[in-house]
Design an enzyme around this catalytic site. Structure first.
Site, PDB file in Angstrom:
ATOM      1  N   SER A  31     -20.035  63.566   8.309  1.00 26.69           N
ATOM      2  CA  SER A  31     -21.279  62.599   8.530  1.00 26.69           C
ATOM      3  C   SER A  31     -20.566  60.985   8.188  1.00 26.69           C
ATOM      4  CB  SER A  31     -22.284  62.789   7.524  1.00 26.69           C
ATOM      5  OG  SER A  31     -21.732  63.029   6.243  1.00 26.69           O
ATOM      6  N   ARG A  32     -19.437  61.189   7.297  1.00 21.21           N
ATOM      7  CA  ARG A  32     -18.780  59.917   6.955  1.00 21.21           C
ATOM      8  C   ARG A  32     -17.306  60.073   6.798  1.00 21.21           C
ATOM      9  NH1 ARG A  32     -19.372  58.981   1.712  1.00 21.21           N
ATOM     10  NH2 ARG A  32     -20.270  60.925   1.000  1.00 21.21           N
ATOM     11  N   ASP A  82     -24.584  72.510   2.336  1.00 22.39           N
ATOM     12  CA  ASP A  82     -23.943  72.196   1.356  1.00 22.39           C
ATOM     13  C   ASP A  82     -22.836  73.414   1.243  1.00 22.39           C
ATOM     14  OD1 ASP A  82     -22.495  72.114  -1.262  1.00 22.39           O
ATOM     15  OD2 ASP A  82     -24.373  71.439  -2.293  1.00 22.39           O
ATOM     16  N   TYR A 174      -8.501  67.353  -8.740  1.00 20.57           N
ATOM     17  CA  TYR A 174      -8.553  67.117  -7.076  1.00 20.57           C
ATOM     18  C   TYR A 174      -7.159  67.540  -6.721  1.00 20.57           C
ATOM     19  CZ  TYR A 174      -8.629  64.320  -2.765  1.00 20.57           C
ATOM     20  OH  TYR A 174      -8.572  64.029  -1.643  1.00 20.57           O
ATOM     21  N   ALA A 176      -5.354  70.089  -8.125  1.00 20.68           N
ATOM     22  CA  ALA A 176      -5.260  71.728  -8.167  1.00 20.68           C
ATOM     23  C   ALA A 176      -6.155  72.217  -6.907  1.00 20.68           C
ATOM     24  CB  ALA A 176      -5.950  72.253  -9.274  1.00 20.68           C
ATOM     25  N   ALA A 177      -7.275  71.477  -6.401  1.00 21.97           N
ATOM     26  CA  ALA A 177      -8.089  72.015  -5.342  1.00 21.97           C
ATOM     27  C   ALA A 177      -7.123  71.632  -4.064  1.00 21.97           C
ATOM     28  CB  ALA A 177      -9.285  71.147  -5.277  1.00 21.97           C
TER      29      ALA A 177
HETATM   30  P1  NDP Z   1     -16.044  60.482   2.082  1.00 23.64           P
HETATM   31  O1  NDP Z   1     -16.339  60.415   0.627  1.00 23.64           O
HETATM   32  O2  NDP Z   1     -15.857  59.294   2.860  1.00 23.64           O
HETATM   33  O3  NDP Z   1     -16.733  61.853   2.811  1.00 23.64           O
HETATM   34  C1  NDP Z   1     -16.898  62.815   2.250  1.00 23.64           C
HETATM   35  C2  NDP Z   1     -17.484  63.709   3.363  1.00 23.64           C
HETATM   36  O4  NDP Z   1     -17.730  65.232   2.764  1.00 23.64           O
HETATM   37  C3  NDP Z   1     -19.039  63.163   3.490  1.00 23.64           C
HETATM   38  O5  NDP Z   1     -19.259  63.698   4.992  1.00 23.64           O
HETATM   39  C4  NDP Z   1     -19.944  64.207   2.761  1.00 23.64           C
HETATM   40  O6  NDP Z   1     -21.286  64.559   3.103  1.00 23.64           O
HETATM   41  C5  NDP Z   1     -18.936  65.687   2.764  1.00 23.64           C
HETATM   42  N1  NDP Z   1     -19.336  66.391   1.767  1.00 23.64           N
HETATM   43  C6  NDP Z   1     -18.999  66.083   0.449  1.00 23.64           C
HETATM   44  N2  NDP Z   1     -19.678  67.148  -0.408  1.00 23.64           N
HETATM   45  C7  NDP Z   1     -20.216  68.091   0.470  1.00 23.64           C
HETATM   46  C8  NDP Z   1     -20.736  69.446   0.315  1.00 23.64           C
HETATM   47  N3  NDP Z   1     -20.966  69.983  -0.745  1.00 23.64           N
HETATM   48  N4  NDP Z   1     -21.030  70.249   1.527  1.00 23.64           N
HETATM   49  C9  NDP Z   1     -20.857  69.562   2.856  1.00 23.64           C
HETATM   50  N5  NDP Z   1     -20.261  68.301   2.893  1.00 23.64           N
HETATM   51  C10 NDP Z   1     -19.910  67.605   1.831  1.00 23.64           C
HETATM   52  O7  NDP Z   1     -14.431  61.168   1.944  1.00 23.64           O
HETATM   53  P2  NDP Z   1     -13.163  61.002   2.979  1.00 23.64           P
HETATM   54  O8  NDP Z   1     -13.674  60.918   4.328  1.00 23.64           O
HETATM   55  O9  NDP Z   1     -12.269  59.956   2.283  1.00 23.64           O
HETATM   56  O10 NDP Z   1     -12.263  62.469   2.616  1.00 23.64           O
HETATM   57  C11 NDP Z   1     -12.473  63.521   3.567  1.00 23.64           C
HETATM   58  C12 NDP Z   1     -11.500  64.442   3.290  1.00 23.64           C
HETATM   59  O11 NDP Z   1     -10.325  63.882   3.113  1.00 23.64           O
HETATM   60  C13 NDP Z   1     -11.784  64.806   1.895  1.00 23.64           C
HETATM   61  O12 NDP Z   1     -11.147  66.440   1.693  1.00 23.64           O
HETATM   62  C14 NDP Z   1     -10.686  64.212   1.007  1.00 23.64           C
HETATM   63  O13 NDP Z   1     -10.308  64.902  -0.048  1.00 23.64           O
HETATM   64  C15 NDP Z   1      -9.469  64.207   2.205  1.00 23.64           C
HETATM   65  N6  NDP Z   1      -8.561  62.946   1.961  1.00 23.64           N
HETATM   66  C16 NDP Z   1      -9.235  61.557   1.800  1.00 23.64           C
HETATM   67  C17 NDP Z   1      -8.047  60.549   1.615  1.00 23.64           C
HETATM   68  C18 NDP Z   1      -8.598  59.326   1.512  1.00 23.64           C
HETATM   69  O14 NDP Z   1      -7.867  58.380   1.124  1.00 23.64           O
HETATM   70  N7  NDP Z   1      -9.720  58.879   1.941  1.00 23.64           N
HETATM   71  C19 NDP Z   1      -6.609  61.179   1.497  1.00 23.64           C
HETATM   72  C20 NDP Z   1      -6.624  62.454   1.370  1.00 23.64           C
HETATM   73  C21 NDP Z   1      -7.303  63.244   1.760  1.00 23.64           C
HETATM   74  P3  NDP Z   1     -22.532  63.970   2.692  1.00 23.64           P
HETATM   75  O15 NDP Z   1     -22.280  62.428   2.771  1.00 23.64           O
HETATM   76  O16 NDP Z   1     -23.567  64.313   3.653  1.00 23.64           O
HETATM   77  O17 NDP Z   1     -22.559  64.469   1.153  1.00 23.64           O
END
Ligand code: NDP
Length: 266
Positions: A31-32, A82, A174, A176-177
């Site tokens: 979504s984001r 979720d 984070y 560790a994950a």
């Molecule tokens: P955002 O916070 O912008 O977006 C996170 C997304 O994850 C949202 O779409 C959210 O959905 C979804 N989400 C969170 N929890 C759940 C859940 N329990 N079930 C389903 N969906 C969930 O994060 P980023 O786009 O920045 O990050 C995306 C990925 O990239 C992550 O894994 C992050 O660790 C990784 N990453 C990001 C970096 C960065 O600099 N941004 C760098 C390296 C890795 P909703 O809004 O509907 O809750």
């Protein structure tokens, strides 16, 4: 010297179908941020995209509409679940399979941060982050494992982080994950190998999304200063790498952790 201009024989014309046409992809957290960028990129290349979200319903519908209304073969469909909840993931699997049949490509992208130094980290801070990145990846991969193993050229692509390699102050949970995804990916790649499916992991550096915007300015400036390419990543750069791993061209890459971080760990 002149070079003869040759017309391409008609039988060698490139296929007009897009590389991901006919492929069904599910992106967790589509979504984001990065997930949204991945959804758009795969849709742009012709895929049927399932946009998973947890709470951002409007944003998920918006990205699905943009993909479906674009001038490509791609279509997209939002689905709420979720990823930490096995029952919700199972309901998502049933809904997706009822409507679209087996998926070809799973992108484990959903992730959160909950930053605090280890000395102050609570049990809940630890579990919230591990639950989304690791247990969420387990839940979704297990739910769709048979699909990935059965279709031609199945793909599991998990989004880790440079922090999984380097660690970071305030991010023991984070890190560790995210490093857990490395071992997960290598093991899964071995188990999937005889099916022709691949499993890979991408470890992005800092990318401009809500997650990075939430970092206090002075810390973000310090992070920026450590990047040899002197900028954060664009979402499209991460999405482009996912698209490559999703296509047939990448079929001989498996079990890898691919860095995309502006040279931060050189
Ligand atoms: P955002 O916070 O912008 O977006 C996170 C997304 O994850 C949202 O779409 C959210 O959905 C979804 N989400 C969170 N929890 C759940 C859940 N329990 N079930 C389903 N969906 C969930 O994060 P980023 O786009 O920045 O990050 C995306 C990925 O990239 C992550 O894994 C992050 O660790 C990784 N990453 C990001 C970096 C960065 O600099 N941004 C760098 C390296 C890795 P909703 O809004 O509907 O809750």
């Amino acid at each position: 010297m002149s070079i003869e201009q040759r017309k391409r024989p008609a039988e060698l014309d490139l296929p007009s179908r897009q590389p991901l046409a006919g492929r069904t992809c599910l992106i967790t957290g589509g979504s984001r941020g990065i997930g949204r960028g991945i959804a758009r990129e795969l849709g742009r290349h012709g895929a049927t995209v399932i946009v998973n979200y947890r709470s951002s319903e409007t944003a998920a519908h918006e990205v699905a509409d943009v993909i479906t209304e674009s001038d490509t073969e791609g279509t997209a469909h939002p689905v709420q679940a979720d990823v930490t909840d096995r029952n919700e993931v199972e309901a998502m699997r049933e809904a997706v399979q009822d409507s679209f049949g087996p998926i070809d490509i799973l992108v484990n992208n959903a992730g959160i941060t909950c930053d605090c130094t280890f000395a102050t980290m609570t049990h809940e801070d630890w579990h919230r982050v591990i639950d989304v990145s690791l247990h969420g990846t387990f839940n979704c991969t297990q739910a769709f494992y048979d699909d990935i193993a059965t279709v031609d050229d199945g793909r599991v692509i998990s989004i880790s982080s440079v922090i999984g390699k380097q660690g970071n102050v305030g991010q023991a949970n984070y890190a560790a994950a995210k490093s857990g995804l490395f071992g997960f990916t290598r093991s899964l790649a071995l188990e999937l190998a005889d099916t022709g499916a691949t499993a890979n992991c991408i470890a992005p550096g800092f990318t401009r999304t809500g997650m990075v915007e939430a970092i206090p300015d002075h810390i973000r400036d310090d992070l920026h200063a450590e990047i040899p390419l002197d900028r954060f990543a664009n979402i499209d750069e991460i999405a482009g790498l996912v698209r490559y791993l999703a296509t047939e061209e990448s079929g001989y890459i498996t079990g890898e952790v691919i860095d995309i971080n502006g040279g931060i760990d050189l």
